[in-house]
Design a protein around this motif. Structure first.
Motif, PDB file in Angstrom:
ATOM      1  N   UNK A  52      -3.853  -3.280  14.530  1.00 46.59           N
ATOM      2  CA  UNK A  52      -4.558  -3.870  13.405  1.00 46.59           C
ATOM      3  C   UNK A  52      -4.343  -3.013  12.174  1.00 46.59           C
ATOM      4  N   UNK A  53      -3.799  -3.628  11.159  1.00 46.14           N
ATOM      5  CA  UNK A  53      -3.665  -2.966   9.873  1.00 46.14           C
ATOM      6  C   UNK A  53      -3.640  -4.043   8.805  1.00 46.14           C
ATOM      7  N   UNK A  54      -4.000  -3.668   7.634  1.00 48.27           N
ATOM      8  CA  UNK A  54      -4.030  -4.614   6.519  1.00 48.27           C
ATOM      9  C   UNK A  54      -2.815  -4.392   5.641  1.00 48.27           C
ATOM     10  N   UNK A  55      -2.031  -5.438   5.486  1.00 45.53           N
ATOM     11  CA  UNK A  55      -0.895  -5.365   4.586  1.00 45.53           C
ATOM     12  C   UNK A  55      -1.257  -6.171   3.349  1.00 45.53           C
ATOM     13  N   UNK A  56      -1.207  -5.516   2.219  1.00 43.61           N
ATOM     14  CA  UNK A  56      -1.481  -6.210   0.971  1.00 43.61           C
ATOM     15  C   UNK A  56      -0.304  -6.002   0.024  1.00 43.61           C
ATOM     16  N   UNK A  57      -0.197  -6.855  -0.947  1.00 45.46           N
ATOM     17  CA  UNK A  57       0.943  -6.827  -1.846  1.00 45.46           C
ATOM     18  C   UNK A  57       1.027  -5.544  -2.663  1.00 45.46           C
ATOM     19  N   UNK A  58      -0.056  -4.834  -2.821  1.00 47.35           N
ATOM     20  CA  UNK A  58      -0.036  -3.629  -3.653  1.00 47.35           C
ATOM     21  C   UNK A  58      -0.161  -2.335  -2.840  1.00 47.35           C
ATOM     22  N   UNK A  59       0.048  -2.431  -1.546  1.00 52.66           N
ATOM     23  CA  UNK A  59      -0.048  -1.251  -0.690  1.00 52.66           C
ATOM     24  C   UNK A  59       1.296  -1.027  -0.001  1.00 52.66           C
TER      25      UNK A  59
END
Length: 108
Positions: A5-12
């Motif tokens: 589980x990890x969060x991928x965001x456009x600014x990271x």
């Protein structure tokens, strides 16, 4: 499947470890499509007697990195996979190009 589980965001930034999980899941999907069955990649790789000599800093990436190593997707830097380092564009392109070249026929 390889879960993490990890969060991928456009600014990271994405780490090499996180991308390894993404790629291992892509390879799992491609293998299942090619073989028309559900293949446990880690079990298959283990049956081949293959062990990865990469050192990962976070054990949660070990299975995914082993898959990438087995299929020749990764290259080592002093024995380290550097899973905590940010993935750069050249590495991304290299990983994706190598996945395109995988021959899955020996898995059938």
């Amino acid at each position: 499947t390889f879960t993490h589980t990890f969060n991928i965001s456009y600014n990271k930034d994405v780490t090499r470890g996180e991308f390894a999980v993404i790629l291992a899941n892509l390879i799992q999907y491609l293998v299942n499509q090619q073989t028309s069955s559900s293949v446990d990649l880690n079990a298959f790789i283990e049956q081949q007697g293959f062990t990865s000599n990469y050192v990962v800093k976070n054990i949660k990436y070990k299975d995914a990195v082993t898959v990438l190593h087995y299929f020749g997707i990764t290259s080592i830097e002093n024995g380290q996979f550097n899973d905590d380092k940010t993935l750069n564009r050249a590495q991304l392109a290299s990983f994706l190009t190598r996945i395109y070249a995988i021959n899955f026929n020996h898995l059938k």
